[in-house]
Write a protein that holds these residues in place. Structure first.
Motif, PDB file in Angstrom:
ATOM      1  N   TYR A  43     -38.963 -10.664 -65.315  1.00  0.00           N
ATOM      2  CA  TYR A  43     -38.088  -9.604 -64.820  1.00  0.00           C
ATOM      3  C   TYR A  43     -38.423  -9.209 -63.380  1.00  0.00           C
ATOM      4  O   TYR A  43     -37.882  -8.229 -62.870  1.00  0.00           O
ATOM      5  CB  TYR A  43     -38.187  -8.368 -65.721  1.00  0.00           C
ATOM      6  N   ASP A  44     -39.279  -9.952 -62.725  1.00  0.00           N
ATOM      7  CA  ASP A  44     -39.728  -9.597 -61.381  1.00  0.00           C
ATOM      8  C   ASP A  44     -38.552  -9.528 -60.400  1.00  0.00           C
ATOM      9  O   ASP A  44     -38.356  -8.534 -59.698  1.00  0.00           O
ATOM     10  CB  ASP A  44     -40.777 -10.606 -60.905  1.00  0.00           C
TER      11      ASP A  44
ATOM     12  N   MET B 283     -35.342  -9.331 -60.985  1.00  0.00           N
ATOM     13  CA  MET B 283     -34.370  -8.301 -61.366  1.00  0.00           C
ATOM     14  C   MET B 283     -34.836  -6.920 -60.922  1.00  0.00           C
ATOM     15  O   MET B 283     -34.047  -6.113 -60.402  1.00  0.00           O
ATOM     16  CB  MET B 283     -34.175  -8.324 -62.886  1.00  0.00           C
ATOM     17  N   LEU B 284     -36.127  -6.639 -61.102  1.00  0.00           N
ATOM     18  CA  LEU B 284     -36.659  -5.338 -60.722  1.00  0.00           C
ATOM     19  C   LEU B 284     -36.632  -5.148 -59.206  1.00  0.00           C
ATOM     20  O   LEU B 284     -36.334  -4.064 -58.705  1.00  0.00           O
ATOM     21  CB  LEU B 284     -38.091  -5.185 -61.242  1.00  0.00           C
TER      22      LEU B 284
ATOM     23  N   LEU C 254     -30.144  -0.523 -65.180  1.00  0.00           N
ATOM     24  CA  LEU C 254     -30.910  -1.650 -65.709  1.00  0.00           C
ATOM     25  C   LEU C 254     -31.032  -1.547 -67.225  1.00  0.00           C
ATOM     26  O   LEU C 254     -30.866  -2.530 -67.948  1.00  0.00           O
ATOM     27  CB  LEU C 254     -32.303  -1.676 -65.061  1.00  0.00           C
TER      28      LEU C 254
ATOM     29  N   CYS D 183     -43.998  -6.943 -67.469  1.00  0.00           N
ATOM     30  CA  CYS D 183     -42.577  -7.198 -67.202  1.00  0.00           C
ATOM     31  C   CYS D 183     -42.403  -8.221 -66.081  1.00  0.00           C
ATOM     32  O   CYS D 183     -41.523  -9.090 -66.142  1.00  0.00           O
ATOM     33  CB  CYS D 183     -41.855  -5.899 -66.843  1.00  0.00           C
ATOM     34  N   LYS D 184     -43.244  -8.133 -65.066  1.00  0.00           N
ATOM     35  CA  LYS D 184     -43.164  -9.102 -63.958  1.00  0.00           C
ATOM     36  C   LYS D 184     -43.463 -10.512 -64.463  1.00  0.00           C
ATOM     37  O   LYS D 184     -42.747 -11.465 -64.136  1.00  0.00           O
ATOM     38  CB  LYS D 184     -44.145  -8.725 -62.851  1.00  0.00           C
TER      39      LYS D 184
ATOM     40  N   LEU E  59     -29.828  -4.246 -70.060  1.00  0.00           N
ATOM     41  CA  LEU E  59     -30.709  -4.820 -71.075  1.00  0.00           C
ATOM     42  C   LEU E  59     -30.218  -4.519 -72.482  1.00  0.00           C
ATOM     43  O   LEU E  59     -30.477  -5.282 -73.411  1.00  0.00           O
ATOM     44  CB  LEU E  59     -32.134  -4.276 -70.896  1.00  0.00           C
TER      45      LEU E  59
END
Length: 613
Positions: free
Chosen positions: A21-22, A24-25, A42, A16-17, A46
């Motif tokens: 999406y890094d 955003m997380l 989240l 995911c990173k 999505l």
């Protein structure tokens, strides 16, 4: 299997990173608790892009000494072991915290949508910085003591939870757990303390207008208050003391519509959908309105307020609901979300159009390459390859002089009589059959086909690419022509046709003639002499001039002298007949064997394979 699923969880977070999406997380929360509280939000975001996404739900409760209880709900059983891999990696990567997760309980609960797997994780965290600052020797002792204490505490807690959880008469399954863990209320680590006014300085009318989409309801789900626009689009809410669950159903999280279930997921984002059956008859063909927002429990009033906004993704959806941007409060970010998402959808559509155009261009390019290949094949059949390439580049092709080459002419004996006795289509079929066989032989013996005129067939060896074995190649080609002619029938007599073949060796000048339908032509007395050898030849004989005889002498061919004859325009000439190749079989001459001829025009018989005709 549990270890594999945990490793998959670690990999999934890293994936995911890397997938973008890094950032955003990282912005979900300033610590692990806040991160877990916002996971559901989240997933809701999505879901705007991935409508088929069936994400799990999370609920977190805080205890003393940094311990937390994480509730995991999912329609898919057996995947809960992925969660520790994800959460432990998140804690270490984002918050520099070492976290251990143990399953306190795992069961199935029947919710509104059916059975859902419900796993409860006990999360214990310890800062890495504290570990690094400790003395190594004391750290090891401390770790052993803490590990023993943790194991003992966990076992006692689990035993007590499992013993108490089955007791009858308990209203809530998790009230007992909260009492066991002894949750503290927590406190702010900052010096800031908020100040609240004694009276809410805001009129009821102003509040309902400023927050046009909100609902206040009590423990019995009776509606106490509603925003002006939610009344506009759900007219039944104007009636006092109606039941909220009569007009709405909970879409997310998938729980039963009661206060107890809502309180379980008080930190989650809620999505409510209007029930179509209670809407006015004229509105039943419209899409059902969805409201997304936050549930807030007001302890002093014993009421819940749902602060929400219409769940809209684009201007198209806004029009489908017959709403306008002015219906949404100016401070509501839903306005920006609709416009930004509309822009994103437009960009995606543009990107899709570009992808479709790209695919169309790829297909057209593929078809163009196929047609180009056909054109080049046709062009190379009419002109030598290097000459054709020069013409394609727009260059002038200069005539070239060749000191020595071998030219062959052939024609059909009594062709004029055959034409007089047959239909034109019969003549065309006969010539097509014969010339097709000859064309194949040009590839076998690597000679160049110059042209055909009527029944006359002309080839040359040593032009346009000079080779020393030009005479041997043309001679082998002539022998193959004679064999091939026996397979073509005379449409008049039904017997094999007869051909005359003439060969002469000498110098020529070669080049392109004309701009329209350009042809690669040969010029010089050698061409005329070769034509005379053909016209003065005999049926089914290969007639050689003296220069061709000298080129083939001692090259493995059987040649006999014809003698001195009178040749038109040339006077008396001594000529010869080519009988056969002493070193090649009929199959080899016809190209029925996968055998190459060497630079001298002789067959190489190593690893010969006979082709099936």
């Amino acid at each position: 299997m549990e270890a594999i699923l945990k490793l998959f969880g670690e990999y999934f977070f890293k994936f995911c990173k890397k997938s973008g999406y890094d950032q955003m997380l990282r912005t979900l929360g300033g610590n692990l608790m806040e991160f877990l509280e916002n996971l559901d939000a989240l997933h809701s975001y999505l879901a705007l892009s991935y409508q088929e996404m069936n994400a799990p739900s999370f609920r977190v409760e805080k205890g003393k000494d940094g311990e937390m209880l994480l509730h995991y709900y999912s329609d898919r059983s057996g995947l809960c072991h992925i969660v520790p891999g994800i959460i432990e990696t998140v804690a270490k990567d984002f918050f520099d915290t070492e976290v251990t997760m143990d399953i306190l309980d795992l069961n199935e609960e029947v919710e509104r949508t059916g059975k859902k797997e419900h796993a409860v994780f006990l999360i214990t965290q310890k800062s890495h910085r504290q570990m690094r600052s400790a003395n190594p020797i004391r750290l090891q002792d401390c770790e052993d003591i803490q590990r023993d204490h943790k194991v003992l505490t966990f076992l006692r807690m689990k035993e007590k939870y499992l013993r108490i959880s089955v007791c009858p008469g308990k209203k809530s399954h998790w009230d007992t757990v909260r009492n066991i863990i002894m949750f503290g209320k927590g406190h702010l680590s900052y010096a800031f303390k908020p100040v609240y006014p004694e009276t809410l300085w805001m009129e009821v009318k102003t509040f309902c207008t400023a927050f046009p989409f909100h609902i206040v309801f009590d423990e019995a789900l009776r509606v106490k208050q509603a925003g002006v626009n939610i009344q506009k689009y759900v007219p039944g809410l104007q009636i006092q003391k109606i039941q909220l669950d009569e007009y709405f159903s909970i879409i997310h999280p998938q729980v039963t519509f009661n206060i107890a279930s809502i309180c379980k997921f008080i930190n989650s984002q809620f999505v409510l959908k209007t029930r179509n059956k209670v809407m006015p008859e004229a509105w039943k063909n419209q899409p059902t309105l969805k409201l997304r927002g936050q549930m807030i429990w007001m302890e002093s009033l014993q009421c819940m307020i749902f602060m929400c906004s219409p769940k809209l993704r684009s201007l198209q959806e806004l029009e489908e609901y017959k709403m306008h941007l002015s219906d949404i409060a100016p401070h509501d970010t839903t306005r920006d979300l609709i416009l930004l998402n509309q822009q994103r959808l437009a960009e995606m559509e543009l990107s899709n159009q570009l992808e479709r155009k790209k695919e169309e261009l790829r297909v057209l390019s593929s078809h163009l390459a196929i047609e180009k290949k056909k054109t080049e094949t046709l062009l190379y059949a009419m002109l030598p390859e290097h000459v054709a390439n020069q013409l394609k580049e727009g260059k002038k092709v200069a005539a070239g002089e060749f000191e020595t080459c071998t030219i062959l002419f052939s024609d059909v004996v009594t062709f004029t009589n055959i034409c007089a006795s047959c239909e034109p289509i019969q003549i065309v079929n006969m010539l097509n059959s014969m010339f097709s066989k000859f064309d194949r032989l040009t590839g076998v013996h690597e000679v160049y086909k110059v042209e055909t005129i009527g029944d006359s067939y002309m080839v040359v060896g040593g032009v346009p690419v000079p080779v020393r074995s030009h005479a041997e190649r043309v001679a082998n080609f002539a022998l193959g022509m004679r064999i091939s002619a026996k397979e073509v029938m005379n449409p008049v007599t039904g017997e094999p046709i007869q051909i005359r073949i003439g060969i002469h060796t000498g110098p020529v000048l070669a080049g392109i003639v004309g701009d329209k339908m350009p042809r690669y032509c040969l010029f010089g007395d050698t061409v005329n002499t070769a034509s005379r050898m053909e016209s003065h030849g005999l049926p089914n004989k290969v007639h050689l001039s003296s220069t061709s005889y000298r080129a083939l002498e001692n090259q493995g061919f059987e040649i006999i002298e014809r003698g001195e004859i009178e040749v038109k325009g040339k006077g008396k000439m001594t000529t010869y007949f080519l009988i056969r190749n002493l070193n090649a079989t009929e199959d080899e001459l016809m190209g029925r064997c996968k055998i190459p001829f060497d630079h001298k025009g002789k067959p190489q018989r190593d690893n010969v394979q006979v082709q099936k005709s």
